[in-house]
Design a protein around this motif. Structure first.
Motif, short mmCIF file in Angstrom:
data_model
loop_
_atom_site.label_atom_id
_atom_site.label_comp_id
_atom_site.label_asym_id
_atom_site.label_seq_id
_atom_site.Cartn_x
_atom_site.Cartn_y
_atom_site.Cartn_z
N GLY A 295 0.79 -1.22 0.00
CA GLY A 295 0.00 0.00 0.00
C GLY A 295 0.82 1.26 0.00
O GLY A 295 0.34 2.32 -0.42
N ASN A 296 2.05 1.19 0.52
CA ASN A 296 2.92 2.36 0.49
C ASN A 296 3.44 2.59 -0.94
O ASN A 296 3.15 1.81 -1.84
N GLU B 34 25.87 11.68 -15.72
CA GLU B 34 24.95 12.76 -16.08
C GLU B 34 23.53 12.49 -15.58
O GLU B 34 22.92 13.35 -14.96
N CYS B 35 23.00 11.31 -15.87
CA CYS B 35 21.65 10.97 -15.42
C CYS B 35 21.73 10.00 -14.24
O CYS B 35 22.56 9.10 -14.23
N PHE B 36 20.86 10.21 -13.27
CA PHE B 36 20.84 9.33 -12.11
C PHE B 36 19.40 8.92 -11.80
O PHE B 36 18.44 9.54 -12.26
N GLN B 37 19.28 7.85 -11.05
CA GLN B 37 17.97 7.41 -10.56
C GLN B 37 18.13 6.90 -9.14
O GLN B 37 18.99 6.06 -8.87
N ARG B 38 17.33 7.42 -8.23
CA ARG B 38 17.36 7.01 -6.84
C ARG B 38 15.97 6.58 -6.41
O ARG B 38 14.98 6.93 -7.04
N GLN B 39 15.91 5.84 -5.32
CA GLN B 39 14.62 5.36 -4.82
C GLN B 39 14.40 5.81 -3.39
O GLN B 39 15.33 5.86 -2.59
N SER B 40 13.16 6.17 -3.10
CA SER B 40 12.73 6.48 -1.75
C SER B 40 11.43 5.73 -1.50
O SER B 40 10.83 5.17 -2.42
N THR B 41 11.00 5.72 -0.25
CA THR B 41 9.72 5.10 0.10
C THR B 41 8.82 6.14 0.75
O THR B 41 9.24 6.89 1.63
N LEU B 42 7.58 6.18 0.29
CA LEU B 42 6.58 7.11 0.81
C LEU B 42 5.56 6.29 1.60
O LEU B 42 4.89 5.41 1.03
N TYR B 43 5.47 6.57 2.89
CA TYR B 43 4.58 5.79 3.76
C TYR B 43 3.27 6.54 3.98
O TYR B 43 3.24 7.75 4.21
N LEU B 44 2.17 5.79 3.89
CA LEU B 44 0.85 6.35 4.15
C LEU B 44 0.70 6.66 5.64
O LEU B 44 1.33 6.02 6.48
N THR B 45 -0.14 7.64 5.96
CA THR B 45 -0.49 7.93 7.34
C THR B 45 -2.02 7.86 7.46
O THR B 45 -2.72 7.57 6.49
N GLU B 46 -2.53 8.14 8.65
CA GLU B 46 -3.98 8.10 8.87
C GLU B 46 -4.70 9.23 8.12
O GLU B 46 -5.90 9.16 7.92
N THR B 47 -3.95 10.27 7.74
CA THR B 47 -4.55 11.41 7.03
C THR B 47 -4.20 11.33 5.55
O THR B 47 -3.03 11.46 5.19
N PRO B 48 -5.18 11.11 4.67
CA PRO B 48 -4.89 11.07 3.24
C PRO B 48 -4.24 12.38 2.78
O PRO B 48 -4.70 13.47 3.12
N GLY B 49 -3.17 12.27 2.01
CA GLY B 49 -2.45 13.45 1.56
C GLY B 49 -1.25 13.78 2.40
O GLY B 49 -0.39 14.56 1.98
N LYS B 50 -1.18 13.20 3.61
CA LYS B 50 -0.02 13.39 4.47
C LYS B 50 0.81 12.11 4.46
O LYS B 50 0.31 11.05 4.84
N PHE B 51 2.04 12.21 4.02
CA PHE B 51 2.92 11.05 3.92
C PHE B 51 4.16 11.26 4.78
O PHE B 51 4.50 12.38 5.18
N MET B 52 4.85 10.17 5.04
CA MET B 52 6.18 10.20 5.62
C MET B 52 7.13 9.62 4.58
O MET B 52 6.87 8.53 4.05
#
Length: 231
Positions: free
Chosen positions: A80-81, A96-114
């Motif tokens: 779900g994250n 020159e070009c790069f690609q990195r990864q992060s993780t976006l975690y859901l919270t109890e408030t839709p639209g607010k992530f960690m």
């Protein structure tokens, strides 16, 4: 006390009280917990690729040091994250070009992530303040709050679904940024001239071919050594 002096003192008192009142109002309006996020936020509609138009910086960067063609791509994970793919060009890097990864975690408030940037275990807020999903998005995060609830160290971005953003939509985004008590002159523009997506795909394909070649060569050497050992 003479009458003019008394009036002067009364005037100063009124000004002092007015300053305290308006300062209090301004402080309340700039409290981080008073900033609303996008109503009825739909995470699935937000997925996909976003081009960074500009970002908030409290320090100066020379234009030659800024990332170019910088994008975020949000992909739903099984739990779900979200996985965030950051792609762009670093003008001061040998790659020159790069690609990195992060993780976006859901919270109890839709639209607010960690967000755990580059998956290094450090979480920080990132809120979607306003978006129409198909054109633009305004995101905000506060890494350090002061005792009065206002933000000491803020982050903010304006994203677009395309490499450009129409003036009227950019104005809508700026209106939202001002409500976040951010100085619009502190935003740095991200140049979007040459999308890195194809270069990244080409580089990944080349690495895959190289990996397969090395594996085949390793197996061939092993078989050759095995043949020499046979009677």
């Amino acid at each position: 006390m003479s009458t003019p002096s008394r009036r002067h003192a009364e005037c100063l008192t009124v000004l002092a009280i007015s300053f305290q009142v308006f300062s209090g109002v301004g402080s309340q309006g700039c409290r981080v917990d008073s900033f609303p996020v996008q109503g009825h936020f739909d995470t699935d509609k937000y997925l996909g690729k976003w081009y960074e138009m500009k970002w908030y910086s409290e320090v100066y960067f020379d234009e030659s040091e800024l990332f170019q063609d910088y994008t975020h791509e949000y992909i739903r994970k099984k739990g779900g994250n979200l996985t965030v793919l950051h792609t762009g060009r670093d003008p001061i890097s040998l790659v020159e070009c790069f690609q990195r990864q992060s993780t976006l975690y859901l919270t109890e408030t839709p639209g607010k992530f960690m967000i755990d940037e580059k998956n290094q275990g450090n979480l920080s807020d990132i809120w979607v303040i306003r978006t129409d999903y198909s054109n633009y998005s305004v995101a905000y995060g506060c890494t350090t709050q002061q005792q009065d609830g206002t933000c000491l160290k803020a982050r903010a971005w304006v994203f677009s679904r395309k490499p450009t953003l129409a003036d009227d939509l950019l104005q809508e985004a700026d209106d939202q940024l001002e409500k976040l008590c951010l100085n619009l002159t502190s935003f740095l523009v991200t140049r979007q001239t040459n999308d890195c997506t194809d270069d990244i795909k080409r580089s990944m394909a080349e690495r895959t071919h190289l990996t397969i070649y090395i594996m085949c060569f390793t197996i061939l050497v092993f078989l050759l050594q095995l043949t020499l050992l046979l009677p």
